[in-house]
Write an enzyme that holds these catalytic residues in place. Structure first.
Site, short mmCIF file in Angstrom:
data_model
loop_
_atom_site.label_atom_id
_atom_site.label_comp_id
_atom_site.label_asym_id
_atom_site.label_seq_id
_atom_site.Cartn_x
_atom_site.Cartn_y
_atom_site.Cartn_z
N CYS A 41 1.06 -0.94 -0.06
CA CYS A 41 0.14 -0.20 0.03
C CYS A 41 0.67 1.06 0.10
O CYS A 41 1.92 1.09 0.91
CB CYS A 41 -1.14 -0.07 1.45
SG CYS A 41 -2.41 -0.99 1.37
N GLY A 68 1.73 -0.37 -4.38
CA GLY A 68 0.06 -1.50 -4.66
C GLY A 68 -0.34 -1.49 -6.13
O GLY A 68 -0.80 -0.47 -6.58
N ASN A 142 -1.25 2.26 5.57
CA ASN A 142 0.16 1.41 4.56
C ASN A 142 0.55 0.29 6.00
O ASN A 142 0.60 1.21 6.66
CB ASN A 142 0.77 2.37 4.26
CG ASN A 142 2.26 1.28 3.70
OD1 ASN A 142 2.83 2.21 4.18
ND2 ASN A 142 2.24 -0.11 3.82
N GLY A 143 0.29 -1.10 6.04
CA GLY A 143 1.16 -1.24 7.19
C GLY A 143 -0.11 -2.47 7.82
O GLY A 143 -1.13 -3.28 7.10
N TYR A 285 14.29 -2.56 -1.28
CA TYR A 285 13.50 -3.27 -2.03
C TYR A 285 12.44 -2.77 -2.28
O TYR A 285 11.55 -2.49 -3.26
CB TYR A 285 13.29 -4.78 -2.19
CG TYR A 285 12.05 -5.20 -3.03
CD1 TYR A 285 12.95 -5.83 -4.33
CD2 TYR A 285 10.56 -6.05 -2.67
CE1 TYR A 285 11.63 -6.24 -4.86
CE2 TYR A 285 9.95 -6.40 -3.15
CZ TYR A 285 10.02 -6.84 -4.76
OH TYR A 285 9.58 -6.96 -5.81
#
Ligand code: SF4
Length: 520
Positions: A41, A68, A142-143, A285
């Site tokens: 996300c 995402g 996000n998470g 990454y």
């Protein structure tokens, strides 16, 4: 409230909605092949002076598309009501011109999603919206929370009806409940004192846009300044895309409140903790190389990780090849370090693997045999660079080992005499509970194998990973300020059945009574 269909069963004082996205079945159907860990996300929020928020949000989501690809959504507020549009699919497919025109208002939030908790379904697409007695809320997350089930059970007993099994709805309901009894800042504090896990949030309460980062700062969130307003975004590359300037990262445990007229922002340090738990994989990454996260340019971090990789486990070969695109910065740093002070033949750095740019991160591979050969769809070796030579390939990670095995075979078929593999991160030995699709322990090739055994499995002449110590040194952080859960098996959060690397306890949620209130 959003102009989409209402998916909820109304509950006293609350109404949860989203804009009714249409599920797609292509890229993420069963059998889709994925080679690496997958980010889950990206979030954004803007407050502008006299300019519609929808297009800047749309462009920012484009800049965050790598975080995402499952769904994309925007919720705006025009001072009177919310407007929302959420669709499954990529940003470019999710919005048409008319959708952006209908998103009225100069403040708004947006989200791109890959499913974290809640599975692949339309009801979990975001931003998530809740309308309640004293206003409206939109949330982009996000998470991943590790105590969402406990809070959901408690709120369900209190009469809340949930439309999804995702953790974002849990935050939305908890915050909506707190907003009935407290002002905005205290309500956010109360919710932060109850939720445990990883979260970078952009929130819209009526026309006010907020940003919140969890007390350990696991996922990134930053503030940017535009000519006519302010922006909150997962990565600074989104701010660059809007022509803005990065102001700074949102601090762990901090609440940022944007002025609705775009004139500035207020901040509140709501929770303080001794240590952070930045996800080191953001730098390795997930994040774009052109993003600055926690004061470090991701591209430079990857080059420095590559340099450290040479210093730790460099091997003299004729040529160094990056695995495109993620291995490129590592390989350039590795080759640069290899050639420093070299007085003989320098190690060549070459693009020996060409990527098919029209193959996305995922594609349908119905059979195991086809999945085994998936790499040929993505990458084609340049024979003249490889034939008769010793080769080192550099990548950022090995998850299941399938791609590495295929790559080594591809290079041998192209005539490589030796194939050495170097990885710019430590072995992934455990899953991620903080919002990254890292595969299960059973699937992770390094979970129960030594490095020599992995080398044999992927049929490489040699294999080297970067050490945890080098990662921490390159990122300029102590080990205790990083999350290293997936490479050590010890997490910075209190997770059932897992070890933790610090003194941390999750909040006690009493599912038999009224929610406990933290001191304001
Ligand atoms: S477990 Fe790994 S991927 Fe997950 S947050 Fe921690 S470092 Fe990042």
């Amino acid at each position: 409230m959003p102009d989409g269909r209402d998916l909820s069963t109304p509950t006293p004082g609350y109404e949860a909605t989203n804009a009714g996205p249409t599920p797609k079945t292509d890229s993420d159907s069963a059998g889709a092949a994925r080679s690496g860990p997958t980010e889950k996300c990206g979030v954004v929020g803007v407050a502008l002076d006299d300019r519609a928020a929808s297009r800047p949000l749309y462009y920012a989501l484009y800049a965050l598309q790598h975080r995402g690809q499952e769904s994309a959504g925007i919720v705006t507020h025009d001072g009177f009501q919310q407007h929302g549009h959420v669709e499954m699919g990529l940003v470019g497919d999710a919005f048409e011109e008319g959708d952006l025109d209908s998103l009225a208002g100069e403040t708004g939030i947006g989200h791109v999603r890959y499913p974290t908790s809640g599975g692949v379904n339309a009801s979990c697409a975001q931003p998530f919206s809740v309308s309640f007695k004293s206003g409206s809320l939109g949330l982009s997350h996000n998470g991943n929370l590790v105590n969402a089930d406990e809070i959901r059970d408690e709120l369900a007993q209190l009469g809340h009806a949930f439309t999804s099994d995702g953790d974002t709805e849990v935050i939305a309901h908890d915050l909506a409940r707190n907003l009935l009894e407290a002002d905005l800042v205290r309500a956010v504090k109360r919710t932060m004192d109850r939720i445990h896990g990883s979260y970078a949030l952009t929130i819209m309460h009526d026309e006010t846009v907020l940003g919140v980062r969890d007390p350990q700062g696991n996922r990134p969130l930053c503030i940017g300044e535009l000519d006519d307003g302010y922006v909150l975004a997962s990565e600074s590359a989104a701010i660059d895309t809007l022509g803005g300037d990065l102001v700074r990262d949102v601090r762990p445990g901090e609440l940022v409140v944007l002025e609705p007229d775009g004139s500035g922002f207020d901040t509140y340090q709501l929770v303080e903790q001794d240590n952070t738990a930045h996800c080191f994989f953001e730098h390795v990454y997930f994040a774009r190389p052109d993003s600055v996260i926690d004061d470090t340019l991701v591209y430079e971090a990857r080059r420095d990780l590559g340099r450290a990789l040479w210093n730790e486990s460099g091997v003299e070969t004729d040529v160094v090849l990056p695995v495109p695109d993620s291995g490129r910065a590592f390989a350039s740093g590795y080759a640069e370090a290899a050639n420093e002070g070299a007085d003989g033949d320098a190690i060549e750095f070459a693009e020996g693997l060409m990527k098919n740019r029209y193959v996305g991160r995922t594609f349908i591979m119905p059979t195991q045999d086809e999945r085994e050969r998936a790499v040929r769809l993505k990458l084609n070796p340049i024979k003249s660079t490889i034939e008769g030579r010793s080769v080192t390939i550099i990548d950022d990670s090995i998850v299941r080992g399938t791609t590495s095995r295929q790559l080594v075979a591809l290079l041998r078929e192209a005539g490589a005499e030796e194939v050495h593999v170097r990885i710019g991160a430590p072995p992934i030995v455990a899953p991620c509970y903080m919002g990254i699709d890292m595969a299960s322990r059973e699937e992770l090739i390094a979970a129960d194998r030594s490095i020599d055994e992995i080398r044999d499995e992927i049929d490489a002449d040699s294999l080297g990973y970067l050490s945890v110590e080098s990662v921490a040194e390159v990122l300029g952080e102590s080990r205790l300020d990083l999350c290293l859960g997936c490479v050590t098996g010890e997490y910075p959060y209190d997770i059932d059945g897992e070890e933790t690397d610090r003194d941390v306890q999750r909040p006690v949620i009493d599912t038999d009574s009224e929610p406990a209130r933290a001191d304001d």
